[in-house]
Design a protein around this motif. Structure first.
Motif, mmCIF file in Angstrom:
data_model
loop_
_atom_site.group_PDB
_atom_site.id
_atom_site.type_symbol
_atom_site.label_atom_id
_atom_site.label_comp_id
_atom_site.label_asym_id
_atom_site.label_seq_id
_atom_site.Cartn_x
_atom_site.Cartn_y
_atom_site.Cartn_z
ATOM 1 N N VAL A 27 18.965 55.706 -2.000
ATOM 2 C CA VAL A 27 19.627 54.434 -2.539
ATOM 3 C C VAL A 27 18.890 53.420 -2.228
ATOM 4 O O VAL A 27 19.300 52.072 -2.253
ATOM 5 N N GLY A 28 17.625 53.517 -2.088
ATOM 6 C CA GLY A 28 16.707 52.429 -2.218
ATOM 7 C C GLY A 28 16.650 51.678 -0.850
ATOM 8 O O GLY A 28 16.393 50.667 -0.613
ATOM 9 N N LEU A 76 20.622 45.974 -5.122
ATOM 10 C CA LEU A 76 21.411 46.707 -4.563
ATOM 11 C C LEU A 76 22.554 45.971 -4.310
ATOM 12 O O LEU A 76 22.686 44.762 -3.875
ATOM 13 N N ARG A 106 15.739 44.113 -4.427
ATOM 14 C CA ARG A 106 15.217 45.257 -4.200
ATOM 15 C C ARG A 106 13.927 44.870 -3.307
ATOM 16 O O ARG A 106 13.280 45.956 -2.693
ATOM 17 N N SER A 124 23.261 51.628 -6.635
ATOM 18 C CA SER A 124 21.881 51.419 -6.945
ATOM 19 C C SER A 124 21.686 51.794 -8.442
ATOM 20 O O SER A 124 22.165 52.888 -9.027
ATOM 21 N N ALA A 126 18.994 51.450 -11.011
ATOM 22 C CA ALA A 126 17.354 51.539 -10.907
ATOM 23 C C ALA A 126 16.725 50.653 -12.165
ATOM 24 O O ALA A 126 15.338 50.211 -11.857
#
Length: 779
Positions: A27-28, A76, A106, A124, A126
């Motif tokens: 999820v980053g 996010l 991000r 998230s 992208a």
């Protein structure tokens, strides 16, 4: 597209940090530093559709930051579900309340710290959604949006979707994921009144302000807290302190009041705090005047504290479906709003020959059962120990069944210990607290504790030098039934079984209108060849009025005395049937670390109400220690039980057990079967038995709502998966197999069985025969 569940129970302690790092990366996110990588209990459910990922995360305290290798146009979106969250940027720190949305770029120098528990939803996206609308805050701006307007709609959509990720069909999830991606740009266009900027303060000033905020947090309970006290503690002038807060757009007085109000807001909406009165909650964060607190709270939130607590209880009731299970009914839990409750802590008196009888052997102890030595319906790490023993000592513990009042003549009368525990007249009840609910019975008026937890437990027993991280080995050396002491039945042994409203069968009667609860009284026959139980009579539950005058239409409160004249006995039941005995203890528990009062019904990592008949004479159970002293309690004795415990109870029969207790220190686990233990592990002469549950640590997984949520979400599917994961882990980490070997062996040599489906947290056990390893090479 299907949900990807994660549980730390699948991994050994050494593998957990890397596994959790992978979850965050999906999820980053990443741990802020290697030293903060979480290694404790954690769960997550993630679901993807093209560029959209939604995740529900639950873990212990930690700090996370953005992954440096992810490039995306969209921020996010993080929704904390509990308080205790702080956002750190180059400019400073900001406290983030529960359900305030965080919009996080991000890239950048930021981190989010979960100071209590990490419970959050993360969205998230992208790349740009289908409509190609830019969503990223300009110049890497971070925003914290409080509830209200479109932000509330978006937050609730995220939270509800994350809660039901497992249940959504592929079609439903696809539509929902597209909607979230399409709504994100609109959401980003909304202006926020709250930003992460701290008024242009330098990094040094921001760090100082953060320390000041931490000091305030630690000192909230001081009603006389002043700027001078905080400034003195940090070694700065009071004037400089005030300037720092002014630079952040606030003042010390306003910040202190806001933090106190946020803490009381969170506690008043928390069902786990229902046993504390409003005054207690206010006083422990520094409000020393109830009237002033009430006025201040109303000014800030628009409702009085009492109205707010009631409103939150009703809101939770509507939001959550009622679960027909024994223990914490969800509807009842959601309505918890007690007026004044204090934990009924027993005062630890000096031990004497009367309190603990010391046998001739130097390291044997005896713990009798009476009203001063039992706790009824709950576990607590705050209970004072009845006795302290050393590793290797033996102890005899008397236990009483909470069902003795189903036939007081046979199971209570003439027995001083039982009479002491069950004594209840119109003037006095010897053991008032009977469950983990409010002591003042503010929900249904059923009685103190409201019956949310039912088992009479003797103890707790402290084990010298036991510390969190250790393992306690409990060997069951003997089990002896407690005979009736009524002259009319002296020397005979009796028990009771109830087919009750919490039983698995209750909605499956052939004629729905004939739903009923039935009590069956058994005699335990000591046949030299094969001891057995035979039914004496049964009766259907009739509404009972307890000695305090409360009417109980169902079997909803433990220990209600049943006068023979109040029921119609049927004596021709199970005629000629002999039930083989399986004497065991349904409850063997160590104190859990999470909550002050824990319902005795749902089992978990600490043991508790396991209801596995293999816990009989000659068996051993290993339990992980989570509080100093371990605090061992034993209860819920059974004469016989089938796997499943379908009707709601076993043959409940008072018994006395003799145990040997051995402490294994954390640094002594090498090559031991209990290495890396996070669950109850049973050993018999022939088998290893691993206990799986729908939720292996529901207190950690669900946080404050754990004692209600576990009843609503338990299933055999979840319990089976947990048993599989634990057995796979046992075979790989203890026996040295590869994953493929472990799965192959499980399919052909491991028996999975349903332990119980009536204890809120359903159980599946995995049985591995030791004979499998008779010819294996020794390490």
């Amino acid at each position: 597209m299907r949900p990807r569940p994660f549980t730390s129970e699948s991994y050994s302690e050494g593998d957990r940090p890397e596994a959790w790092r992978d979850v965050l990366a999906s999820v980053g996110l990443q741990p802020t530093a290697a030293t903060t990588t979480h290694a404790g209990h954690a769960t997550a459910v993630r679901r993807n559709f093209q560029v959209v990922t939604l995740a529900r995360l639950s873990a212990g305290p930690q700090s996370v930051s953005p992954r440096t290798d992810v490039v995306a146009d969209h921020p996010l979106v993080l929704l904390p579900l509990e308080d205790g969250v702080a956002l750190k940027t180059a400019a400073g720190y900001q406290i983030v309340a529960a359900r305030h949305l965080l919009l996080l770029p991000r890239a950048g120098d930021w981190s989010v710290s979960f100071q209590r528990e990490m419970r959050a939803v993360v969205l998230s996206v992208a790349s740009e959604p289908a409509y190609r609308r830019r969503a990223t805050p300009q110049d890497g701006e971070m925003r914290v949006l409080p509830p209200g307007g479109f932000g509330s709609v978006f937050a609730q959509m995220m939270e509800l979707a994350a809660r039901d990720l497992d249940a959504l069909s592929d079609v439903e999830w696809t539509a929902l994921a597209r909607s979230l991606a399409d709504l994100l740009p609109t959401f980003m266009c909304q202006h926020s009144d709250t930003a992460s900027d701290l008024g242009g303060s330098s990094a040094s000033k921001a760090a100082t302000l953060h320390r000041l905020c931490e000091t305030v947090e630690r000192c909230l309970d001081d009603p006389d807290l002043t700027p001078a006290k905080i400034a003195g503690a940090e070694g700065i002038s009071e004037r400089y302190l005030q300037k720092l807060f002014e630079g952040a757009g606030t003042s010390f007085t306003h910040y202190l009041r806001e933090r106190r109000l946020q803490r009381t807001w969170a506690d008043l909406s928390n069902p786990a705090e229902a046993h504390h009165s409003i005054s207690e909650i206010a006083f422990r964060v520094g409000f020393n005047d109830s009237a002033h607190f009430s006025r201040t709270f109303r000014q800030r939130f628009g409702l009085s504290p009492r109205e707010f607590r009631q409103h939150e209880a009703e809101r939770q009731t509507v939001a959550t479906a009622t679960a027909d299970q024994r223990g914490w009914p969800q509807q009842a839990l959601a309505q918890l709003r007690s007026r004044h409750v204090a934990l009924a802590r027993k005062t630890a008196a000096p031990f004497s020959a009367h309190d603990v009888e010391i046998a001739a052997a130097p390291r044997h102890h005896h713990l009798a059962a009476d009203a001063s030595r039992v706790h009824w319906g709950y576990f607590s790490h705050s209970l004072p120990p009845q006795v302290e023993i050393g590793s290797g000592d033996t102890i005899t513990i008397e236990t009483l069944t909470q069902h003795a009042s189903d036939d007081p003549e046979r199971m209570i009368e003439g027995d001083p210990g039982a009479e002491s525990v069950f004594h209840w007249t119109r003037d006095r009840k010897n053991v008032d607290r009977r469950g983990a609910g409010p002591l003042d019975a503010s929900i249904y008026g059923r009685g103190a504790g409201e019956g949310f937890g039912v088992h009479i437990c003797t103890g707790p027993v402290a084990v010298k030098d036991a510390e969190p991280g250790d393992v306690l080995e409990i060997r069951i050396l003997d089990i002896v039934p407690r005979a009736s002491r009524n002259p009319d039945f002296e020397g005979r042994v009796f028990g009771s079984s109830v087919a009750a409203w919490w039983g698995y069968h209750y909605k499956e009667f052939l004629a729905e209108q004939n739903a009923r609860e039935t009590v069956t009284i058994y005699e335990i026959v000591d046949d030299d060849d094969a001891p057995y139980a035979r039914a004496l009579y049964s009766y259907r539950w009739e509404p009972q009025t307890d000695p305090f005058g409360t009417l109980h239409k169902t079997y909803d409160y433990p220990g209600i005395p049943i006068p023979p004249s109040s029921v119609r006995r049927r004596h021709d039941v199970l005629d000629g049937i002999r039930i083989p005995l399986r004497p065991h203890f349904g409850v063997i528990a160590l104190a859990p670390r999470e909550a002050e009062l824990v319902d005795s019904v749902p089992p978990a990592y600490f043991g508790g109400n396991l209801d596995n008949w293999r816990l009989g004479k000659g068996s051993t159970i290993y339990l992980p220690v989570s509080v100093p002293g371990a605090l061992l309690s034993v209860g819920d004795p059974h004469a016989a039980q089938g796997d499943g415990e379908l009707g709601g109870t076993a043959i409940e029969c008072s018994m006395t057990g003799t145990f040997q207790v051995i402490l294994h220190k954390k640094n002594e686990f090498t090559n031991q079967p209990f290495a890396d233990l996070t669950y109850p592990l049973i050993e018999t002469e022939s088998d290893w038995v691993l206990m799986g549950f729908s939720h292996p640590n529901y207190l950690a997984e669900f946080g404050a709502k754990g004692q209600s949520e576990v009843y609503a979400t338990s299933s055999l599917d979840l319990a089976m998966k947990d048993a599989f994961r634990k057995m796979r882990r046992f075979l790989m980490n203890i026996k040295g197999f590869t994953e493929d070997e472990a799965i192959a062996l499980m399919s052909v040599a491991v028996d999975f069985g349903v332990t119980q489906v009536v204890d809120g947290n359903w159980g599946v056990h995995a049985i591995l025969s030791k004979r499998v390893f008779d010819h294996a090479p020794q390490n």
